[in-house]
Design a protein around this motif. Structure first.
Motif, PDB file in Angstrom:
ATOM      1  N   PRO A  28       0.826  -1.211   0.000  1.00 17.80           N
ATOM      2  CA  PRO A  28       0.000   0.000   0.000  1.00 17.80           C
ATOM      3  C   PRO A  28       0.864   1.267   0.000  1.00 17.80           C
ATOM      4  O   PRO A  28       0.953   1.984   1.001  1.00 17.80           O
ATOM      5  CB  PRO A  28      -0.806  -0.140   1.296  1.00 17.80           C
ATOM      6  N   TRP A  29       1.475   1.560  -1.133  1.00 18.87           N
ATOM      7  CA  TRP A  29       2.415   2.678  -1.196  1.00 18.87           C
ATOM      8  C   TRP A  29       1.752   4.005  -0.837  1.00 18.87           C
ATOM      9  O   TRP A  29       2.360   4.850  -0.170  1.00 18.87           O
ATOM     10  CB  TRP A  29       3.047   2.765  -2.579  1.00 18.87           C
ATOM     11  N   THR A  30       0.518   4.203  -1.281  1.00 14.46           N
ATOM     12  CA  THR A  30      -0.175   5.461  -0.973  1.00 14.46           C
ATOM     13  C   THR A  30      -0.388   5.603   0.527  1.00 14.46           C
ATOM     14  O   THR A  30      -0.167   6.681   1.106  1.00 14.46           O
ATOM     15  CB  THR A  30      -1.527   5.528  -1.702  1.00 14.46           C
ATOM     16  N   ASP A  31      -0.816   4.534   1.168  1.00 18.55           N
ATOM     17  CA  ASP A  31      -1.000   4.571   2.620  1.00 18.55           C
ATOM     18  C   ASP A  31       0.316   4.843   3.344  1.00 18.55           C
ATOM     19  O   ASP A  31       0.362   5.627   4.301  1.00 18.55           O
ATOM     20  CB  ASP A  31      -1.588   3.245   3.117  1.00 18.55           C
ATOM     21  N   LEU A  32       1.382   4.191   2.896  1.00 11.30           N
ATOM     22  CA  LEU A  32       2.680   4.389   3.536  1.00 11.30           C
ATOM     23  C   LEU A  32       3.151   5.831   3.385  1.00 11.30           C
ATOM     24  O   LEU A  32       3.748   6.405   4.307  1.00 11.30           O
ATOM     25  CB  LEU A  32       3.711   3.423   2.948  1.00 11.30           C
ATOM     26  N   LEU A  33       2.879   6.425   2.223  1.00 13.48           N
ATOM     27  CA  LEU A  33       3.246   7.827   2.018  1.00 13.48           C
ATOM     28  C   LEU A  33       2.457   8.730   2.959  1.00 13.48           C
ATOM     29  O   LEU A  33       3.021   9.650   3.581  1.00 13.48           O
ATOM     30  CB  LEU A  33       2.982   8.223   0.562  1.00 13.48           C
ATOM     31  N   LYS A  34       1.162   8.480   3.092  1.00 17.70           N
ATOM     32  CA  LYS A  34       0.332   9.298   3.974  1.00 17.70           C
ATOM     33  C   LYS A  34       0.765   9.165   5.431  1.00 17.70           C
ATOM     34  O   LYS A  34       0.839  10.164   6.164  1.00 17.70           O
ATOM     35  CB  LYS A  34      -1.138   8.905   3.813  1.00 17.70           C
ATOM     36  N   VAL A  35       1.054   7.947   5.851  1.00 13.19           N
ATOM     37  CA  VAL A  35       1.508   7.730   7.223  1.00 13.19           C
ATOM     38  C   VAL A  35       2.851   8.414   7.451  1.00 13.19           C
ATOM     39  O   VAL A  35       3.088   9.026   8.501  1.00 13.19           O
ATOM     40  CB  VAL A  35       1.608   6.222   7.530  1.00 13.19           C
ATOM     41  N   SER A  36       3.731   8.334   6.463  1.00  8.48           N
ATOM     42  CA  SER A  36       5.041   8.984   6.576  1.00  8.48           C
ATOM     43  C   SER A  36       4.889  10.497   6.681  1.00  8.48           C
ATOM     44  O   SER A  36       5.567  11.150   7.485  1.00  8.48           O
ATOM     45  CB  SER A  36       5.919   8.627   5.371  1.00  8.48           C
ATOM     46  N   LEU A  37       3.992  11.076   5.879  1.00  8.03           N
ATOM     47  CA  LEU A  37       3.768  12.521   5.934  1.00  8.03           C
ATOM     48  C   LEU A  37       3.203  12.937   7.291  1.00  8.03           C
ATOM     49  O   LEU A  37       3.615  13.961   7.857  1.00  8.03           O
ATOM     50  CB  LEU A  37       2.825  12.951   4.813  1.00  8.03           C
ATOM     51  N   ALA A  38       2.271  12.146   7.810  1.00 10.24           N
ATOM     52  CA  ALA A  38       1.710  12.449   9.135  1.00 10.24           C
ATOM     53  C   ALA A  38       2.785  12.346  10.216  1.00 10.24           C
ATOM     54  O   ALA A  38       2.837  13.165  11.149  1.00 10.24           O
ATOM     55  CB  ALA A  38       0.555  11.506   9.446  1.00 10.24           C
ATOM     56  N   GLN A  58      -6.675   2.377   6.142  1.00  6.61           N
ATOM     57  CA  GLN A  58      -6.966   1.776   7.447  1.00  6.61           C
ATOM     58  C   GLN A  58      -7.775   2.723   8.331  1.00  6.61           C
ATOM     59  O   GLN A  58      -8.588   2.282   9.139  1.00  6.61           O
ATOM     60  CB  GLN A  58      -5.646   1.415   8.148  1.00  6.61           C
ATOM     61  N   ILE A  59      -7.561   4.032   8.166  1.00  7.66           N
ATOM     62  CA  ILE A  59      -8.328   5.015   8.937  1.00  7.66           C
ATOM     63  C   ILE A  59      -9.738   5.151   8.365  1.00  7.66           C
ATOM     64  O   ILE A  59     -10.714   5.321   9.099  1.00  7.66           O
ATOM     65  CB  ILE A  59      -7.601   6.371   8.939  1.00  7.66           C
ATOM     66  N   LEU A  60      -9.875   5.057   7.046  1.00 14.95           N
ATOM     67  CA  LEU A  60     -11.188   5.136   6.427  1.00 14.95           C
ATOM     68  C   LEU A  60     -12.114   4.031   6.943  1.00 14.95           C
ATOM     69  O   LEU A  60     -13.328   4.207   6.992  1.00 14.95           O
ATOM     70  CB  LEU A  60     -11.061   5.026   4.906  1.00 14.95           C
ATOM     71  N   GLU A  61     -11.504   2.887   7.313  1.00 10.79           N
ATOM     72  CA  GLU A  61     -12.303   1.764   7.790  1.00 10.79           C
ATOM     73  C   GLU A  61     -13.015   2.067   9.109  1.00 10.79           C
ATOM     74  O   GLU A  61     -14.041   1.465   9.425  1.00 10.79           O
ATOM     75  CB  GLU A  61     -11.411   0.528   7.971  1.00 10.79           C
ATOM     76  N   ILE A  62     -12.456   3.010   9.900  1.00 11.50           N
ATOM     77  CA  ILE A  62     -13.045   3.272  11.215  1.00 11.50           C
ATOM     78  C   ILE A  62     -13.698   4.648  11.293  1.00 11.50           C
ATOM     79  O   ILE A  62     -14.364   4.944  12.280  1.00 11.50           O
ATOM     80  CB  ILE A  62     -11.981   3.157  12.331  1.00 11.50           C
ATOM     81  N   LEU A  63     -13.533   5.487  10.258  1.00  9.19           N
ATOM     82  CA  LEU A  63     -14.181   6.793  10.274  1.00  9.19           C
ATOM     83  C   LEU A  63     -15.669   6.650   9.980  1.00  9.19           C
ATOM     84  O   LEU A  63     -16.072   5.810   9.167  1.00  9.19           O
ATOM     85  CB  LEU A  63     -13.543   7.730   9.241  1.00  9.19           C
ATOM     86  N   PRO A  64     -16.504   7.430  10.618  1.00  9.21           N
ATOM     87  CA  PRO A  64     -17.947   7.366  10.316  1.00  9.21           C
ATOM     88  C   PRO A  64     -18.226   7.861   8.898  1.00  9.21           C
ATOM     89  O   PRO A  64     -17.510   8.706   8.360  1.00  9.21           O
ATOM     90  CB  PRO A  64     -18.553   8.306  11.359  1.00  9.21           C
ATOM     91  N   GLY A  65     -19.255   7.311   8.317  1.00  9.78           N
ATOM     92  CA  GLY A  65     -19.671   7.758   6.991  1.00  9.78           C
ATOM     93  C   GLY A  65     -18.699   7.371   5.898  1.00  9.78           C
ATOM     94  O   GLY A  65     -18.585   8.074   4.895  1.00  9.78           O
TER      95      GLY A  65
END
Length: 240
Positions: free
Chosen positions: A175-185, A231-238
């Motif tokens: 999941p390269w996109t997820d890894l990039l987002k986590v790295s940026l955060a 992984q965060i989208l899985e637990i966010l409402p809506g």
């Protein structure tokens, strides 16, 4: 013996929290085996990608946070004579533990799924040889503290060889996109902690840890919610 004690205390301080975090997914192995046996290697590769993303969300900020608060946490938990050594050893050991965790708790699952445990043993030998060789070369010249450098090189090497070897065993949907987002955060969190570091020097170790950990959690959580890895989208409402 005193040098070994200084190194060991600092290494444990860095390694145990990372090992604990990687151990938070005890069902991952059984779920991967079930996916592999019931749905095949393609689905198992997808599940491994999801595991990589989940582990990154937990361990990337934890590793960065441990490094950023290495001095106040050492002052709080260790004797004064251990602190200067810990501030040197902790960053190397944290990154080594991060590499070791991804090898042991993610990529090594492939060897078990494919029934190639002997290959896993053989794969572990080069990294161990590199680590021991570096210790033999570096410790007599620079002292035992550089053991943390050898330890880091060993686990980076072991993770790299494992990733190369397992590519021929199973295709992982990384999941390269997820890894990039986590790295940026995580980078954003580091920036916040760096800004706060100078303003908290007047506080004692307890105060520094409360402020820095609280700010780090808030900054990382906010950025992660904003960037929204899968992984965060899985637990966010809506999410639908």
């Amino acid at each position: 013996p005193s040098s070994v004690a200084l190194y060991a205390e600092a290494a444990v301080l860095a390694k145990q929290p990372m090992d604990f975090l990687f151990g938070l997914a005890p069902r991952a192995f059984s779920q991967l085996i079930e996916a592999f046996e019931c749905k095949g290697p393609i689905i198992a590769g997808q599940r491994l990608g999801e595991l990589i993303s989940a582990m990154a969300i937990i361990t990337f900020p934890a590793a960065a946070g441990l490094i950023m608060v290495s001095k106040p946490i050492s002052c709080l938990l260790l004797a004064p004579e251990y602190v200067s050594t810990a501030t040197i050893v902790v960053p190397f050991t944290v990154i080594a533990a991060l590499c070791s965790g991804f090898k042991l708790f993610v990529f090594d699952h492939i060897f078990h799924m494919m029934g190639r445990n002997l290959l896993n043993v053989i794969n572990s030998i080069p990294g161990a040889v590199v680590g021991i060789a570096l210790m033999i070369l570096l410790i007599p010249r620079y002292g035992i503290i550089v053991c943390s450098v050898a330890y880091l090189v060993q686990h980076v090497f072991s993770l790299a060889t494992t990733m190369i070897v397992t590519r021929h065993q199973m295709r992982i949907i990384v999941p390269w996109t997820d890894l990039l987002k986590v790295s940026l955060a995580t980078i954003g969190m580091i920036g916040v902690l760096e800004l706060l570091a100078n303003t908290t020097v007047s506080l004692n170790a307890n105060g520094q840890l409360v402020v820095l950990i609280g700010a780090g959690v808030l900054a990382y959580g906010s950025l992660l919610t904003l960037l929204r890895p899968s992984q965060i989208l899985e637990i966010l409402p809506g999410k639908h």
